[in-house]
Design a protein around this motif. Structure first.
Motif, short mmCIF file in Angstrom:
data_model
loop_
_atom_site.label_atom_id
_atom_site.label_comp_id
_atom_site.label_asym_id
_atom_site.label_seq_id
_atom_site.Cartn_x
_atom_site.Cartn_y
_atom_site.Cartn_z
N PRO A 313 1.67 -10.48 -42.15
CA PRO A 313 2.12 -11.83 -42.53
C PRO A 313 1.20 -12.95 -42.05
O PRO A 313 0.90 -13.88 -42.81
CB PRO A 313 3.49 -11.93 -41.87
CG PRO A 313 3.96 -10.52 -41.74
CD PRO A 313 2.73 -9.71 -41.48
N SER A 314 0.73 -12.89 -40.80
CA SER A 314 -0.10 -13.98 -40.29
C SER A 314 -1.45 -14.03 -40.99
O SER A 314 -1.99 -15.11 -41.25
CB SER A 314 -0.29 -13.84 -38.78
OG SER A 314 -0.96 -12.64 -38.47
N LEU A 315 -2.03 -12.86 -41.31
CA LEU A 315 -3.29 -12.83 -42.05
C LEU A 315 -3.09 -13.29 -43.48
O LEU A 315 -3.95 -13.99 -44.05
CB LEU A 315 -3.87 -11.41 -42.03
CG LEU A 315 -4.28 -10.84 -40.67
CD1 LEU A 315 -4.77 -9.41 -40.82
CD2 LEU A 315 -5.37 -11.71 -40.04
N ARG A 316 -1.96 -12.93 -44.06
CA ARG A 316 -1.68 -13.30 -45.43
C ARG A 316 -1.51 -14.82 -45.58
O ARG A 316 -1.79 -15.39 -46.63
CB ARG A 316 -0.42 -12.57 -45.91
CG ARG A 316 -0.21 -12.58 -47.40
CD ARG A 316 0.87 -11.61 -47.84
NE ARG A 316 2.16 -11.92 -47.24
CZ ARG A 316 2.83 -11.10 -46.44
NH1 ARG A 316 2.32 -9.92 -46.10
NH2 ARG A 316 4.01 -11.44 -45.94
N ARG A 317 -1.02 -15.47 -44.53
CA ARG A 317 -0.83 -16.92 -44.59
C ARG A 317 -2.14 -17.70 -44.47
O ARG A 317 -2.17 -18.91 -44.73
CB ARG A 317 0.14 -17.36 -43.49
CG ARG A 317 1.60 -17.05 -43.79
CD ARG A 317 2.52 -17.76 -42.83
NE ARG A 317 2.39 -17.23 -41.47
CZ ARG A 317 3.12 -16.25 -40.97
NH1 ARG A 317 4.05 -15.67 -41.74
NH2 ARG A 317 2.97 -15.84 -39.73
N ASN A 318 -3.20 -17.02 -44.04
CA ASN A 318 -4.52 -17.65 -44.01
C ASN A 318 -5.08 -17.67 -45.43
O ASN A 318 -5.54 -16.65 -45.95
CB ASN A 318 -5.44 -16.85 -43.08
CG ASN A 318 -6.79 -17.51 -42.89
OD1 ASN A 318 -7.36 -18.06 -43.82
ND2 ASN A 318 -7.31 -17.44 -41.67
N ARG A 319 -5.00 -18.82 -46.10
CA ARG A 319 -5.31 -18.89 -47.52
C ARG A 319 -6.75 -18.46 -47.88
O ARG A 319 -6.95 -17.72 -48.84
CB ARG A 319 -5.02 -20.30 -48.06
CG ARG A 319 -3.53 -20.60 -48.16
CD ARG A 319 -2.80 -19.51 -48.92
NE ARG A 319 -1.36 -19.71 -48.97
CZ ARG A 319 -0.50 -18.75 -49.31
NH1 ARG A 319 -0.94 -17.54 -49.57
NH2 ARG A 319 0.78 -19.00 -49.35
N PRO A 320 -7.79 -18.92 -47.14
CA PRO A 320 -9.13 -18.43 -47.48
C PRO A 320 -9.25 -16.92 -47.33
O PRO A 320 -9.87 -16.25 -48.17
CB PRO A 320 -10.04 -19.17 -46.48
CG PRO A 320 -9.28 -20.40 -46.13
CD PRO A 320 -7.84 -19.99 -46.13
N LEU A 321 -8.65 -16.36 -46.26
CA LEU A 321 -8.69 -14.92 -46.06
C LEU A 321 -7.90 -14.20 -47.15
O LEU A 321 -8.31 -13.13 -47.64
CB LEU A 321 -8.14 -14.57 -44.68
CG LEU A 321 -8.23 -13.10 -44.25
CD1 LEU A 321 -9.68 -12.64 -44.22
CD2 LEU A 321 -7.58 -12.91 -42.88
N HIS A 322 -6.77 -14.77 -47.52
CA HIS A 322 -5.94 -14.21 -48.59
C HIS A 322 -6.73 -14.16 -49.90
O HIS A 322 -6.73 -13.14 -50.61
CB HIS A 322 -4.69 -15.08 -48.75
CG HIS A 322 -3.65 -14.49 -49.63
ND1 HIS A 322 -2.44 -15.07 -49.85
CD2 HIS A 322 -3.63 -13.35 -50.38
CE1 HIS A 322 -1.72 -14.35 -50.67
NE2 HIS A 322 -2.43 -13.29 -51.01
N LEU A 323 -7.39 -15.26 -50.21
CA LEU A 323 -8.20 -15.33 -51.43
C LEU A 323 -9.33 -14.31 -51.40
O LEU A 323 -9.62 -13.63 -52.40
CB LEU A 323 -8.76 -16.75 -51.56
CG LEU A 323 -9.39 -17.14 -52.90
CD1 LEU A 323 -8.34 -17.22 -53.98
CD2 LEU A 323 -10.12 -18.47 -52.77
N PHE A 324 -9.96 -14.17 -50.24
CA PHE A 324 -11.05 -13.21 -50.09
C PHE A 324 -10.54 -11.78 -50.28
O PHE A 324 -11.21 -10.95 -50.91
CB PHE A 324 -11.67 -13.37 -48.69
CG PHE A 324 -12.84 -12.46 -48.43
CD1 PHE A 324 -13.98 -12.52 -49.20
CD2 PHE A 324 -12.78 -11.54 -47.39
CE1 PHE A 324 -15.06 -11.68 -48.96
CE2 PHE A 324 -13.85 -10.70 -47.13
CZ PHE A 324 -15.00 -10.77 -47.92
N ALA A 325 -9.36 -11.47 -49.75
CA ALA A 325 -8.78 -10.13 -49.90
C ALA A 325 -8.52 -9.80 -51.36
O ALA A 325 -8.80 -8.68 -51.82
CB ALA A 325 -7.49 -10.03 -49.09
N LEU A 326 -8.02 -10.76 -52.12
CA LEU A 326 -7.77 -10.53 -53.54
C LEU A 326 -9.08 -10.30 -54.29
O LEU A 326 -9.15 -9.43 -55.18
CB LEU A 326 -7.02 -11.73 -54.13
CG LEU A 326 -5.60 -11.97 -53.60
CD1 LEU A 326 -5.06 -13.29 -54.12
CD2 LEU A 326 -4.67 -10.82 -53.98
#
Length: 409
Positions: A313-326
């Motif tokens: 959850p905490s990593l997913r809330r990091n929007r740049p990291l979330h975008l990078f993961a996708l």
């Protein structure tokens, strides 16, 4: 005249100009290919499927969000994902259009594209794929019609056609059922196209159909979310609800867990015994020219890293990291399609009396293949860009309006 001299293009116009330049270059390359034939490419009898087929397989896989989210909304009653389904069907239509473009480049005789639709060969997996893709492209066109009909500029200019197109939303539940059937059929049949080729032992097993479906179930929604989040960052017209994005991201994370398990055991099971052709192809994948692509692009960056990000959850809330993961998931699917397509072609069995010889070959796309392929990709990006700006395909505020319309009907 003074207005023209005073005009200064903004970043949006420059972006359109870059994309259009790639498209024009792609059209020139396509014209050369159509007039001179596939001799201008690096495709051979040993490697007949190359870069364009990888783009085709990737575009279809990345369009899987359309059938998955439409089925979730209209068959499972997950109404909260309706805005994401709106984006997914548009992305799906563009993806399938790109796939058709690359197939026209690849078949060598594009003027005969209609033969499969008229001269039925029901014993061919490729015939089944052709029919499903053609029909599903029509389904997606009808599903996208309400998006065009609801656009303000379209309603102003053509009110009566806009009303007709907007009314197509009434067929959405039926289209969701039809789309689910057609998409599941051809997503699995793309893997079966390889899996029935007994002459290429690394392909010849039923697991490819399942892997193609599961990988698409992860990457298709990831592509939809990637477009959604990029639009939210770059365009004020894109309205996005974080709760929708978060829920779908968790689903993608758990789908990656299943995909990792299936992909790992699919490769591991191939190492149990020696099989001429299959073992040599596996060595190319695990220790040869495809090894970096498999271990890094596919497994580490394409599955493991984004899986950890999307399930935490905490990593997913990091929007740049979330975008990078996708973005990594999308790239991972492309890497998987590239590896699967090439691994069965770079090591070929040559049967001679009393012996079996494995013949190795190489493949590097020619410049004209890259230019034509880049033109197709630029078309897809341009279509998505225009859709976000002029059709509001990323609009989670439309959810309330759609629910009110449905209630009124």
């Amino acid at each position: 005249m003074m207005r023209l001299l005073a005009y200064r293009p903004n970043r949006y116009h420059l972006w359109l100009g870059v994309l259009l330049s790639f498209i024009v270059a792609g059209l020139v390359a396509a014209a050369i290919i159509f007039t001179r034939g596939l001799v201008v490419t690096n495709l051979t009898d040993l490697v007949p499927w190359g870069l364009w087929i990888t783009i085709d397989l990737s575009a279809i896989g990345l369009s899987a969000g359309a059938f998955l989210l439409s089925a979730g909304v209209y068959l499972l009653g997950l109404k909260q994902f309706r805005p994401l389904a709106r984006t997914a069907v548009y992305v799906g239509l563009i993806g399938y259009t790109m796939a058709v473009m690359t197939l026209l480049l690849d078949i060598g005789r594009p003027e005969r594209f209609w033969h499969a639709l008229v001269f039925w060969n029901t014993h061919s997996v490729l015939w089944e794929v052709t029919m499903c893709v053609t029909l599903y492209l029509l389904v997606l066109t009808v599903e996208v019609a309400p998006i065009v009909g609801e656009a303000e500029w379209f309603r102003r200019s053509w009110p009566r056609p806009a009303e007709i197109l907007a009314g197509a939303h009434k067929a959405a539940p039926a289209l969701a059922v039809i789309g689910l059937v057609l998409s599941l059929l051809h997503q699995s049949s793309l893997g079966a196209t390889y899996a029935v080729v007994k002459a290429r032992p690394i392909w010849f097993h039923p697991g490819l159909s399942i892997l193609f479906i599961v990988s698409a179930m992860a990457a298709g929604p990831a592509m939809t979310l990637l477009v959604t989040l990029i639009a939210a960052r770059l365009s004020q017209k894109a309205s996005v609800k974080p709760s929708h994005v978060d829920s779908l991201s968790r689903f993608i994370g758990w789908t990656l867990v299943a995909y990792l398990y299936l992909r790992f055991w699919d490769v591991l099971a191939t190492t149990y015994t020696y099989d001429p052709g299959r073992t040599e192809s596996l060595n190319l994948l695990l220790r040869g020219p495809l090894a970096f692509n498999f271990w890094v692009a596919e497994m580490l960056l394409g599955i493991i890293v984004p899986m950890v990000v999307l399930l935490h959850p905490s990593l997913r809330r990091n929007r740049p990291l979330h975008l990078f993961a996708l973005a990594l998931i999308v790239a991972g699917l492309v890497a998987y399609r590239w590896d699967t397509n090439l691994v069965g072609q770079l090591a070929v069995l040559s049967y001679l009396p009393n012996e079996t010889v494995v013949r190795y070959t190489t493949y590097i796309p020619s410049l004209i293949e890259w230019i034509a392929g880049a033109g197709v990709i630029a078309f897809g990006i341009l279509a998505v860009t225009l859709g976000i700006r002029h059709l509001n395909v990323v609009d989670h505020g439309a959810e309330v309006r759609q629910l009110l319309t449905a209630a009124a009907d």
